[in-house]
Design an enzyme around this catalytic site. Sequence first.
Site, PDB file in Angstrom:
ATOM      1  N   GLY A  45      48.846 -56.004  35.338  1.00  7.66           N
ATOM      2  CA  GLY A  45      48.884 -55.506  36.704  1.00  7.66           C
ATOM      3  C   GLY A  45      49.870 -54.363  36.828  1.00  7.66           C
ATOM      4  CD  GLN A  50      55.085 -52.299  38.218  1.00  5.24           C
ATOM      5  OE1 GLN A  50      54.000 -52.754  38.514  1.00  5.24           O
ATOM      6  NE2 GLN A  50      55.694 -52.614  37.082  1.00  5.24           N
ATOM      7  CB  CYS A 107      58.023 -56.677  35.085  1.00  9.32           C
ATOM      8  SG  CYS A 107      57.766 -55.435  36.354  1.00  9.32           S
ATOM      9  CG  LEU A 108      53.651 -52.894  32.554  1.00  7.97           C
ATOM     10  CD1 LEU A 108      52.429 -52.111  33.019  1.00  7.97           C
ATOM     11  CD2 LEU A 108      53.704 -52.968  31.031  1.00  7.97           C
ATOM     12  CG  HIS A 149      54.502 -59.845  38.684  1.00  9.15           C
ATOM     13  ND1 HIS A 149      55.410 -60.292  37.746  1.00  9.15           N
ATOM     14  CD2 HIS A 149      54.620 -58.486  38.681  1.00  9.15           C
ATOM     15  CE1 HIS A 149      56.032 -59.246  37.206  1.00  9.15           C
ATOM     16  NE2 HIS A 149      55.567 -58.143  37.761  1.00  9.15           N
ATOM     17  CD  GLU A 150      51.366 -56.355  39.488  1.00  9.47           C
ATOM     18  OE1 GLU A 150      52.003 -55.382  39.918  1.00  9.47           O
ATOM     19  OE2 GLU A 150      51.535 -56.810  38.334  1.00  9.47           O
ATOM     20  CG  HIS A 153      56.054 -54.980  41.552  1.00  7.15           C
ATOM     21  ND1 HIS A 153      57.274 -54.513  41.105  1.00  7.15           N
ATOM     22  CD2 HIS A 153      55.458 -55.516  40.467  1.00  7.15           C
ATOM     23  CE1 HIS A 153      57.397 -54.767  39.808  1.00  7.15           C
ATOM     24  NE2 HIS A 153      56.317 -55.388  39.392  1.00  7.15           N
TER      25      HIS A 153
HETATM   26 NI    NI Z   1      55.905 -56.075  37.462  1.00  7.98          NI
END
Ligand code: NI
Length: 185
Positions: A45, A50, A107-108, A149-150, A153
């Site tokens: 995701g 991000q 997480c990226l 999670h997304e 964000h």
């Molecule tokens: Ni993340």
Amino acid sequence: MILDIVQYGHPVLRQRCRPVETVDESLLKLVDDMLETMVDANGVGLAAPQVGVDLRLAVIDVSHDPECVSYLRVDGEDTDLLSIMPLVFINPELEFGDEKESGMEGCLSIRGIRSEVRRPLDVKATLRTLDGRTLVVETDGLLSRALQHEIDHLNGVLFIDRLPAASQVALRNRLRKIASQGSGN
Ligand code: NI
């Protein structure tokens, strides 16, 4: 186009993002670029903050694991997971079931850190699509976790915020190092 993924320490990751008001050419281009960036980074995701954009927009793709949910209903109908992947949504709302489950997350935007995170097992997500529809998605497993999670964000919340205090203390030095490296590229 592959976009730079902002890393922990960047203020955009801590903002409550703005609702998407208009789906125009520039937003569609952003979505294309986010999908390409997520695939390139092997992510499940990616949320707009991000890539430095404070809008309530995210993409999810869990199609690498078609067995990752035990059920999926879209607008009340049993639905094949692969048929809604990749999932692109704006302006989401989320409701949770009572049961909780731990699962591994990364997480990226926080490269190199993975941890078990305890979250509600079941979710009911009301998602808006780019073509103006509303989808009510009820599910569990990895898709539930990815949605949580997304959508976190979009509210400036990171998975590390959901760890027990002792785990957060243990990660402090590694997080400080990521923040001091800037964009992380
Ligand atoms: Ni993340």
